[in-house]
Design an enzyme around this catalytic site. Structure first.
Site, mmCIF file in Angstrom:
data_model
loop_
_atom_site.group_PDB
_atom_site.id
_atom_site.type_symbol
_atom_site.label_atom_id
_atom_site.label_comp_id
_atom_site.label_asym_id
_atom_site.label_seq_id
_atom_site.Cartn_x
_atom_site.Cartn_y
_atom_site.Cartn_z
ATOM 1 C CB THR A 22 -25.955 18.319 14.644
ATOM 2 O OG1 THR A 22 -27.236 18.694 15.136
ATOM 3 C CG2 THR A 22 -24.887 18.739 15.632
ATOM 4 C CG ASP A 68 -2.973 7.829 -33.498
ATOM 5 O OD1 ASP A 68 -3.989 7.476 -32.879
ATOM 6 O OD2 ASP A 68 -1.824 7.619 -33.083
ATOM 7 C CB CYS A 109 0.132 2.207 -21.677
ATOM 8 S SG CYS A 109 0.926 3.265 -22.893
ATOM 9 C CG ASP A 148 -26.703 15.108 10.213
ATOM 10 O OD1 ASP A 148 -27.795 14.994 10.784
ATOM 11 O OD2 ASP A 148 -25.615 15.210 10.810
ATOM 12 C CB CYS A 200 -3.813 6.172 -28.613
ATOM 13 S SG CYS A 200 -2.569 4.886 -28.352
ATOM 14 C CG ASP A 220 2.177 7.921 -23.178
ATOM 15 O OD1 ASP A 220 1.538 6.981 -23.658
ATOM 16 O OD2 ASP A 220 3.164 8.438 -23.728
ATOM 17 C CB CYS A 221 -2.294 6.299 -24.231
ATOM 18 S SG CYS A 221 -1.504 4.852 -24.937
ATOM 19 C CB CYS A 226 -3.770 4.255 -33.465
ATOM 20 S SG CYS A 226 -3.213 4.376 -31.752
#
Length: 777
Positions: A472, A758, A34, A470, A428, A30-31, A426
């Protein structure tokens, strides 16, 4: 046979020669830290060339040699506190393929009993090498999503949730009993702390063993044990509990970032109505459909596979795939996307793509792969974080040692402050600040039919200064329509009925345009005798014994011998307006006469003008690069107010793109992915306008499913908003840490505020990134 998501796929550009690429789905991330743990643990393995981890998609990609097996990778990932999931039948029909967040608490290695969760469909061919013994030994904890996990369990029934609640309950008991029996208080608080700290410490040891000594688990373990050594046992227990609560919140927030992919995967129904050889219809699993099968889509049903309508008429809501707000009429010959909704009418459809390769599956796969591609700013943040964490640890050591030794401060006071500083350090929030925003931006784009291949592309889109279109099929629909019908010897209705009668037997674009005009005007085609095609000229036949011809002015002139001056004038005026001219001629030779003059043009897309104007309003220059005639190109360019370069060969388009780049412009090229391949490849960003085709999804850097010109400006706007969110997130992460760094060293805040700072920063930056998922007009 279904494709296994663990099976090695063919070598792709960027993979080392002799290596294979294997993708795994991983729960528990989840971060950004990890992902860093897994990368550092796997990269040193002999035979591993490259490792890519997407926290948002929950995927792990390993480029490896033949000596690296799944069991070895699973063992290491599992030891780090994550789980390699066993996939269900395919990525679009099985909820088990969705990776819910388990959080950094490592519910797969936290020591909390978990129920084995093998509620997968095992009634399929196993063409892979799953280590089932291993899978059953460890069980599959799919963790929690904001509401519940993929099996319907709520977050508190996951390993992480149970650990958090258990630690919290123990803390409450320790507090209560400590009031009644004060001598037991310290022991009770230590016991409550150990419930949460032991699995954290175990993961800290494993992370250090596999190359991540400065993980948040390590910092947390040192801080908690240090607090106990200083006698702050109550505070140590509370900090561990708050850490687990913070990770639970981070997991919930990270799960929201996966909601876009999860919602896409859930669009395809699990079952389909397949037509048998005897004409009967029976219900089958959608992932069992094969190319060529005929299915029946009833009113109100979701389309279970990409396909081509064989018979029937309906109105299909394509908003789930393309974001288009209005339903599209569908008839025989029209294509269908899996996951769209048939509003009215019964449709018989021939399947054109297997379940693993339908539009939804490819979009999901594209978004997942894109989240693995780091933007330059993300790579910079990663490099910064690697230096940042050791620097914080060094600073904490200095805070613990220097004031007592140099200034005579109290050791206990300054060690306490150093422990709080460790928690503040930390990384994170900082590490997740960029990938969370990029993943949310990619998911938001996919939900609106804007497919962007990776963070690097998303980042550069916001800096584009020139967009080259472009003509066409990009600025125009790609099909001519009748814009002018000048009746001569016949009334307009009679001329259109005769022309439509000739056109019924032809698939030429001009014929299709005339038939479409007849349907629009509610004109029935006349029956034409001896109708046929004259190669290079047009269509001819007879009606009531009189010769009839529909074709180019040049062929008509040969047939008649010449035109009257007013007919020549009409032809010239239409051609100068950039239109194709077709004449309906009655009779032959000297008695032949022009029945009507048709003017046709490939008209601009309905939103082309608004799309070009939106780019100019954003300060982006727009220009047209086309191989069409100058007359046709200028006529369109004047209507759209866009610079025109016409009559170009592919190498000319490439040259013009290079010239702009040499003058410092950042150029995006928008084309169909085939005719414009050189220019698309040379551009800083190549954007395919393509309705979900293989070319649109695979060739360019980005693709627009809705084929709307305005979506180019929307894509650039999404990039700019994503970059703004990234800058805000970095400011939040570093700003909060700087604030609490000062207050901690000054003695104003301690361990509790440090861990809250944190965790709070991580949740804040993730929630801020999720703002990109909100729908905008």
């Amino acid at each position: 046979m279904r494709q296994d998501k663990h099976a090695s796929t063919p070598l792709r550009p960027g993979e080392a020669e002799g290596f294979r690429r294997t993708r795994y789905r991983v729960a528990g991330m989840d971060c950004g830290s990890c992902a860093a743990k897994i990368e550092r643990a796997l990269m040193p393995l002999p035979g591993v060339a490259q490792v890519g981890v997407s926290v948002t998609a929950g995927t792990l990609t390993v480029d490896h040699g033949p000596k690296v097996g799944r069991a070895q990778i699973v063992r290491i990932v599992d030891a780090l506190g994550f789980t390699v999931l066993e996939d269900g039948p395919n990525p679009t029909t099985s909820p088990a393929t969705v990776v819910s967040s388990c959080g950094c608490s490592g519910s797969c290695a936290d020591g909390v009993p978990r129920a084995a969760s093998h509620d997968h469909d095992h009634d399929h061919d196993h063409d892979h090498d799953h280590d089932h013994d291993h899978d059953h030994e460890h069980g599959h904890d799919h963790g929690a999503s904001p509401v519940g996990d993929v099996e319907g369990r709520r977050w508190w029934r996951s390993g992480r949730g149970m650990l958090t609640l258990g630690c919290g309950a123990a803390l409450a008991v320790a507090y209560g009993l400590g009031l009644v029996f004060p001598p037991l208080a310290d022991g009770l608080f230590i016991a409550a702390m150990l419930i949460g700290l032991l699995p954290i410490a175990r993961r800290a040891f494993t992370s250090a063993r596999y190359g991540s000594p400065f993980s948040i688990e390590t910092l947390m373990t040192v801080a908690a044990l240090g607090a106990v050594a200083l006698g702050a046992v109550e505070e140590a227990a509370a900090v561990v509990f708050l850490f687990l609560v913070g990770e639970a919140l981070e997991g919930l927030a990270a799960g929201r970032a996966r909601a876009g992919i999860r919602a896409l995967s859930a669009l395809v129904p699990k079952t389909a109505q397949r037509e048998g050889a005897d004409g009967g219809v029976r219900e089958v699993l959608a992932d069992r459909l094969a190319i060529g099968d005929v299915i029946v889509v009833r009113p109100g049903d979701r389309v279970p596979a990409d396909g081509l309508v064989l018979s029937g008429n309906g109105e299909v809501d394509e908003a789930p795939v393309t974001g288009e707000s209005l339903p599209k009429a569908k008839a025989a010959g029209d294509g269908l996307f899996a996951g769209t909704i048939n509003g009215i009418g019964l449709l018989r459809v021939r399947v054109t793509a297997a379940a693993a390769d339908n539009t939804i599956a490819r979009v999901v796969r594209l978004v997942e792969e894109a989240t693995e591609s780091k933007a330059p700013i993300a790579r910079f943040i990663d490099r910064f974080a690697r230096l940042y964490t050791p620097a914080v640890i060094a600073a904490a050591l200095a805070v613990a040692v220097l004031p007592p030794m140099v200034l005579g401060g109290a050791w206990e006071t300054w060690i306490y402050r150093a422990l709080a500083l460790l928690l503040i350090g930390c990384p994170c929030a900082l590490v997740i600040s960029t990938p969370a925003a990029i993943a949310a931006g990619l998911s938001a784009g996919a939900r609106r039919g804007l497919l962007i291949k990776g963070g690097a592309v998303l980042e550069i889109l916001g800096k584009v200064t020139t967009v080259a279109f472009d003509k066409t099929g990009t600025l125009t629909r790609g099909e001519p329509v009748v814009t002018d019908l000048q009746a001569r010897a016949l009334s307009a209705g009679e001329a259109l009925a005769l022309a439509a009668g000739l056109a019924e037997g032809s698939s030429h674009p001009v014929s299709r345009a005339i038939l479409a005009r007849a349907r629009l005007d509610a004109i029935l085609p006349r029956r034409i005798d001896d109708a046929g095609t004259r190669a290079g000229e047009g269509l001819d036949g007879t009606v009531d014994g009189e010769a009839l011809f529909l074709g180019s002015p040049k062929a008509a002139r040969r047939r008649m011998g010449g035109f009257e001056d007013d007919v020549d004038g009409a032809i010239l005026a239409l051609e100068q307006a950039g239109k194709t001219v077709s004449l309906l001629v009655l009779g032959e030779g000297a008695t032949a006469r022009v029945g009507a003059v048709f003017g046709l043009r490939d008209e601009p897309r309905p939103d082309a003008g608004e799309g070009v104007a939106a780019l100019k309003a954003a300060g982006v220059e727009a220009m047209m690069l086309t191989g069409d005639t100058p007359h046709a190109a200028r006529a369109l360019g004047q209507g759209l107010d866009i610079a025109v370069h016409a009559g170009l060969m592919p190498e000319d388009k490439l040259r013009l793109v290079r010239e702009r780049q040499n003058r410092g412009a950042l150029v995006a090229v928008v084309g169909d992915g085939i005719n414009d391949a050189p220019a698309l490849a040379a551009a800083d960003v190549g954007i395919a306008m393509g309705g979900g085709t293989d070319v649109a999804l695979e060739t360019a850097d980005a693709a627009i499913l809705r084929s709307r010109v305005g979506d180019v400006a929307a894509m650039i706007d999404l990039s700019k908003r994503t970059l703004a969110i990234i800058h805000q997130n970095v400011a939040i992460a570093l700003g909060l840490k700087a604030l609490f760094l000062v207050t901690t060293v000054a003695g104003l805040t301690g361990l509790w505020p440090a861990i809250l700072a944190d965790t709070g920063a991580t949740v804040l930056v993730t929630a801020n990134a999720l703002r990109l998922l909100r729908r905008r007009r």
